[in-house]
Design an enzyme around this catalytic site. Structure first.
Site, PDB file in Angstrom:
ATOM      1  N   GLU A   1       8.098 -18.265   3.282  1.00  0.00           N
ATOM      2  CA  GLU A   1       8.222 -19.523   2.544  1.00  0.00           C
ATOM      3  C   GLU A   1       7.589 -19.451   1.164  1.00  0.00           C
ATOM      4  O   GLU A   1       7.730 -20.356   0.365  1.00  0.00           O
ATOM      5  CB  GLU A   1       7.565 -20.638   3.354  1.00  0.00           C
TER       6      GLU A   1
ATOM      7  N   PHE B   1      12.693   5.276  -1.465  1.00  0.00           N
ATOM      8  CA  PHE B   1      12.413   3.836  -1.379  1.00  0.00           C
ATOM      9  C   PHE B   1      13.042   3.304  -0.089  1.00  0.00           C
ATOM     10  O   PHE B   1      14.122   2.735  -0.091  1.00  0.00           O
ATOM     11  CB  PHE B   1      13.018   3.158  -2.617  1.00  0.00           C
TER      12      PHE B   1
ATOM     13  N   GLU C   1       0.815  -1.224   0.000  1.00  0.00           N
ATOM     14  CA  GLU C   1       0.000   0.000   0.000  1.00  0.00           C
ATOM     15  C   GLU C   1       0.847   1.273   0.000  1.00  0.00           C
ATOM     16  O   GLU C   1       0.310   2.387  -0.104  1.00  0.00           O
ATOM     17  CB  GLU C   1      -0.962  -0.005   1.194  1.00  0.00           C
TER      18      GLU C   1
ATOM     19  N   HIS D   1       5.430 -14.505  -2.035  1.00  0.00           N
ATOM     20  CA  HIS D   1       4.806 -13.222  -1.723  1.00  0.00           C
ATOM     21  C   HIS D   1       5.868 -12.118  -1.634  1.00  0.00           C
ATOM     22  O   HIS D   1       5.668 -11.008  -2.125  1.00  0.00           O
ATOM     23  CB  HIS D   1       4.070 -13.345  -0.380  1.00  0.00           C
TER      24      HIS D   1
HETATM   25  C1  DLZ Z   1       0.740 -10.175   2.984  1.00  0.00           C
HETATM   26  C2  DLZ Z   1       2.058  -9.638   3.427  1.00  0.00           C
HETATM   27  C3  DLZ Z   1       3.127 -10.496   3.730  1.00  0.00           C
HETATM   28  C4  DLZ Z   1       3.023 -11.994   3.599  1.00  0.00           C
HETATM   29  N1  DLZ Z   1       4.286 -10.047   4.173  1.00  0.00           N
HETATM   30  C5  DLZ Z   1       4.451  -8.696   4.323  1.00  0.00           C
HETATM   31  C6  DLZ Z   1       5.689  -8.177   4.800  1.00  0.00           C
HETATM   32  O1  DLZ Z   1       6.646  -8.883   5.141  1.00  0.00           O
HETATM   33  N2  DLZ Z   1       5.789  -6.825   4.889  1.00  0.00           N
HETATM   34  C7  DLZ Z   1       4.784  -5.964   4.541  1.00  0.00           C
HETATM   35  O2  DLZ Z   1       4.965  -4.748   4.640  1.00  0.00           O
HETATM   36  N3  DLZ Z   1       3.595  -6.443   4.100  1.00  0.00           N
HETATM   37  C8  DLZ Z   1       3.399  -7.773   3.993  1.00  0.00           C
HETATM   38  N4  DLZ Z   1       2.212  -8.283   3.566  1.00  0.00           N
HETATM   39  C9  DLZ Z   1       1.073  -7.333   3.345  1.00  0.00           C
HETATM   40  C10 DLZ Z   1       1.061  -6.684   1.951  1.00  0.00           C
HETATM   41  O3  DLZ Z   1       2.032  -5.660   1.855  1.00  0.00           O
HETATM   42  C11 DLZ Z   1      -0.321  -6.056   1.676  1.00  0.00           C
HETATM   43  O4  DLZ Z   1      -0.681  -5.238   2.754  1.00  0.00           O
HETATM   44  C12 DLZ Z   1      -1.411  -7.115   1.498  1.00  0.00           C
HETATM   45  O5  DLZ Z   1      -1.043  -8.027   0.495  1.00  0.00           O
HETATM   46  C13 DLZ Z   1      -2.768  -6.450   1.161  1.00  0.00           C
HETATM   47  O6  DLZ Z   1      -2.688  -5.701  -0.057  1.00  0.00           O
END
Ligand code: DLZ
Length: 155
Positions: free
Chosen positions: A90, A118, A64, A93
């Site tokens: 794992e 960034f 976001e 994503h």
């Molecule tokens: C879903 C997700 C995962 C698995 N890991 C992280 C992370 O390590 N750091 C992070 O900032 N956000 C993570 N998210 C959430 C995604 O950035 C996002 O908020 C969701 O996929 C909803 O759009």
């Protein structure tokens, strides 16, 4: 060869044309124990430079950050600092989020012609993130703010 270690580079003097810049700090809430430190470092660095017009916006996750940066850029902000921590898990994503954020932020900076930092830590584990948020590998929140200040010298 230039020395890009944090200390040398961050000590360089910043000469802003003025301090009335409107700057957004967009921070992901995922891994908030670390992103809150990144945010504090960025805010301290901006405040030390005399910037007072700062809008802080916490968004759910790093993905976001793209929306947050784009929204503030379209509202006329002079610069946006994006901060987040993505820790490898794992699944794939990690790759999707990191690629999307890097490309998304690049698009914002190009389309709105403003500096967008960034400040995304992309680490294998929590320890690496700790070391980069005020630990032995520096403070990427402070560095992101410094980067923006350096670019605003030419604004
Ligand atoms: C879903 C997700 C995962 C698995 N890991 C992280 C992370 O390590 N750091 C992070 O900032 N956000 C993570 N998210 C959430 C995604 O950035 C996002 O908020 C969701 O996929 C909803 O759009």
């Amino acid at each position: 060869m230039a020395d890009y270690s944090s200390q040398t580079f961050l000590n360089e003097e910043i000469r802003l044309p003025h301090t009335n810049f409107k700057i957004g700090v967009v921070t992901a809430l995922w891994n908030s124990e670390i992103t809150s430190k990144l945010k504090q470092g960025a805010l301290d660095t901006l405040q030390k430079a005399g910037i007072t017009n700062i809008t802080v916006w916490d968004v759910p996750g790093s993905y976001e950050l793209i929306y947050g940066a784009n929204k503030l850029a379209s509202e006329g902000f002079d610069a946006v600092i994006c901060l987040g921590v993505v820790i490898q898990g794992e699944t794939r994503h990690f790759d999707f989020i990191c690629d999307a954020v890097a490309n998304g932020i690049a698009n914002v900076t190009i389309q709105h012609n403003i500096p967008v930092a960034f400040g995304l830590l992309t680490t294998e584990n929590q320890q690496q993130a700790v070391e980069r948020s005020g630990g032995k590998h520096g403070h990427k929140g402070e560095e992101a703010a410094w980067t923006i200040l350096k670019l605003l010298e030419r604004a």
